[in-house]
Design a protein around this motif. Sequence first.
Motif, PDB file in Angstrom:
ATOM      1  N   LYS A 279       1.216  -1.352   0.149  1.00  0.00           N
ATOM      2  CA  LYS A 279      -0.226   0.676  -0.431  1.00  0.00           C
ATOM      3  C   LYS A 279       0.500   1.087  -0.240  1.00  0.00           C
ATOM      4  O   LYS A 279       0.281   2.324   0.249  1.00  0.00           O
ATOM      5  N   ARG A 280       2.092   1.017   0.165  1.00  0.00           N
ATOM      6  CA  ARG A 280       3.181   1.607   0.001  1.00  0.00           C
ATOM      7  C   ARG A 280       3.131   3.018   1.247  1.00  0.00           C
ATOM      8  O   ARG A 280       3.372   4.101   1.076  1.00  0.00           O
ATOM      9  N   ARG A 281       2.948   2.338   2.241  1.00  0.00           N
ATOM     10  CA  ARG A 281       3.183   2.964   3.788  1.00  0.00           C
ATOM     11  C   ARG A 281       4.234   2.342   4.092  1.00  0.00           C
ATOM     12  O   ARG A 281       4.118   1.554   5.002  1.00  0.00           O
ATOM     13  N   GLN A 282       5.345   2.798   3.819  1.00  0.00           N
ATOM     14  CA  GLN A 282       6.102   2.187   4.284  1.00  0.00           C
ATOM     15  C   GLN A 282       6.528   2.200   5.768  1.00  0.00           C
ATOM     16  O   GLN A 282       7.609   2.275   6.764  1.00  0.00           O
ATOM     17  N   ASP A 283       6.532   3.608   5.990  1.00  0.00           N
ATOM     18  CA  ASP A 283       6.532   4.015   7.712  1.00  0.00           C
ATOM     19  C   ASP A 283       5.584   3.249   8.697  1.00  0.00           C
ATOM     20  O   ASP A 283       6.416   2.308   9.372  1.00  0.00           O
TER      21      ASP A 283
ATOM     22  N   LEU B  54      14.670  -9.202   9.145  1.00  0.00           N
ATOM     23  CA  LEU B  54      15.758  -8.039   9.631  1.00  0.00           C
ATOM     24  C   LEU B  54      15.780  -7.886   8.258  1.00  0.00           C
ATOM     25  O   LEU B  54      15.651  -7.212   7.795  1.00  0.00           O
ATOM     26  N   MET B  55      15.358  -9.045   7.514  1.00  0.00           N
ATOM     27  CA  MET B  55      15.858  -8.928   5.784  1.00  0.00           C
ATOM     28  C   MET B  55      14.471  -8.007   4.582  1.00  0.00           C
ATOM     29  O   MET B  55      15.316  -6.973   3.922  1.00  0.00           O
ATOM     30  N   MET B  56      13.497  -8.300   5.421  1.00  0.00           N
ATOM     31  CA  MET B  56      12.348  -7.440   5.715  1.00  0.00           C
ATOM     32  C   MET B  56      12.164  -5.951   5.708  1.00  0.00           C
ATOM     33  O   MET B  56      12.339  -5.063   4.653  1.00  0.00           O
ATOM     34  N   LEU B  57      13.042  -5.638   6.801  1.00  0.00           N
ATOM     35  CA  LEU B  57      13.349  -4.873   6.670  1.00  0.00           C
ATOM     36  C   LEU B  57      14.386  -3.354   6.721  1.00  0.00           C
ATOM     37  O   LEU B  57      14.461  -2.522   6.097  1.00  0.00           O
ATOM     38  N   GLY B  58      15.876  -4.559   5.905  1.00  0.00           N
ATOM     39  CA  GLY B  58      16.916  -3.727   4.737  1.00  0.00           C
ATOM     40  C   GLY B  58      16.562  -4.020   3.997  1.00  0.00           C
ATOM     41  O   GLY B  58      16.517  -2.370   3.097  1.00  0.00           O
ATOM     42  N   SER B  59      15.327  -4.355   3.160  1.00  0.00           N
ATOM     43  CA  SER B  59      14.494  -4.286   1.867  1.00  0.00           C
ATOM     44  C   SER B  59      14.336  -2.939   2.059  1.00  0.00           C
ATOM     45  O   SER B  59      13.844  -2.582   1.008  1.00  0.00           O
ATOM     46  N   THR B  60      13.208  -2.934   2.592  1.00  0.00           N
ATOM     47  CA  THR B  60      12.304  -0.946   3.343  1.00  0.00           C
ATOM     48  C   THR B  60      13.191  -0.231   3.093  1.00  0.00           C
ATOM     49  O   THR B  60      13.075   0.717   2.452  1.00  0.00           O
TER      50      THR B  60
ATOM     51  N   THR C 239      15.015   0.535  -0.142  1.00  0.00           N
ATOM     52  CA  THR C 239      13.526   1.285  -0.771  1.00  0.00           C
ATOM     53  C   THR C 239      12.921   2.702  -0.006  1.00  0.00           C
ATOM     54  O   THR C 239      12.968   3.172  -0.885  1.00  0.00           O
ATOM     55  N   GLU C 240      14.118   3.244   0.297  1.00  0.00           N
ATOM     56  CA  GLU C 240      13.653   4.421   1.388  1.00  0.00           C
ATOM     57  C   GLU C 240      14.466   5.265   1.507  1.00  0.00           C
ATOM     58  O   GLU C 240      15.251   6.851   2.156  1.00  0.00           O
TER      59      GLU C 240
END
Length: 361
Positions: free
Chosen positions: A227-231, A251-257, A260-261
Amino acid sequence: FFFLMIRRPPRSTLFPSTTLFRSERNASTVLEIARSLYSEFTTNVFASSNGVDGTAAWGSQEQVAGYFNAKIYNFSKQIEPAVEFASANVREDSSSVKCLNLLAALLIKRGEQKTEAGSSALDDFRTAKSLLLKSRSLDQELSTTRRLFAELYLANKKWMKAEGSLSEARDGRPLDPRVYVDLTRLHRSRYQKWGFETEGELLEHAIYLNPAFIDAYLRLADYHKLKRRQDLAIQRLQQALSINPNHVEALMMLGSTYVTEKRTLEALQLYERVLNLEPKNSDVYYNLGIVYYYDKDYENAIMSFEHALTLDDHLDSHLYLAYIYELKGETDRAVSYLRARIRKRKGDDDRFAEEARKHLF
C-alpha cells in the motif's frame, strides 16, 4: 527491486542436547519456539475451559521429544529433519491427533515450497490430506484440523473449500490468531461477513489475540509495503524485532524496506547482522548485490551475486549478472547468464525467467 527474505539458519544438534543454546541465533530460535508452544498450550487450555476443544494428549516421553524436535527444526527453517521427526512420531502412534496434525502441517509447508520451486507437490498434499482425514475421524470437533484442511485447500487454490474450513475453524476456536492470518489469503468478499474490511484489519486482530505472533507482524508489514505505507511497514518490522532481535526474515524485510526508502547504510548494517547469524545465507548476498547494482558499484555487485550462486545457485543472481555484463560490454557473458536463468525456469509463472527470455530475444 526484487528482494528475497528468507533462508536457512545453521544446523545444530537438537533436543535434548544443550548445544542448541550455544549460539545467539539458536537461543533466539528456542525463545521463539517457547513462545509459540506456550501460546498453543494456553490457547488449548482456555478453549477447553470454555467447552470448546480439549488439549490433545502428549503421549510418551519419546513422542514429546519428537514433537519438540520437529517444532525446533521447523522454526529453524529445516523442513526435512522436521518431517523426519514428525513422521517417526506418527509411526509410533498413529492415533495421536496432535502428531498427525503436525506432520500434515509440515507436509503442506513443504508442498508449498516445492510448488514455489516449480516441482510437483502432489505426494505431499495427498499424504497431508490422508493424515487430516485420520485426525478428523479421531476427533471431529478439533478446530486445528479444520484450519489445516483450509491451508491444504489454500495451497491448491480451492478457495470455496478453504473458506468453509476456515469458517468452521473460527466457529470452533475464535481466539486462534492463525485463522485470521489464513483468511488474508482469500478474497476480501469471503471474510467481510465477519466484520473485517481489509487484510490489515485481519492481521491487526491476529496481533491483538497474540501480541508475540511474529508472522502476523511480517505479513502486516508486507501489506503496508504493498500500500506504499513504508513508515507503517517499518514500525511493524521494528515491533517484530523487539520480540526477537535476531529474526532473520524480519531483518531482511526491514533491510529491503530501508533500501526502498534510500536508507542504504541502515540496510547494509542489517544485512551484516544477518550474515553474522547466517554466513551462508545466499539471499543476503543477493540483496547486497541489488544494493550495489543500483548504486552502480558493479564490482561489488558482481562479487555479491557470484557468491550467492556459489552458495546455492541462487537463480535470480543470473539475471542481474547478465544486466551488469551487458552494461560492461561483455555480451557473451551476459548471454550465458540469461540462458542459464531461462534454462532454470521454475514454472509457467516464473517472471524472472520470462524477463530473461524477453531480454535475450
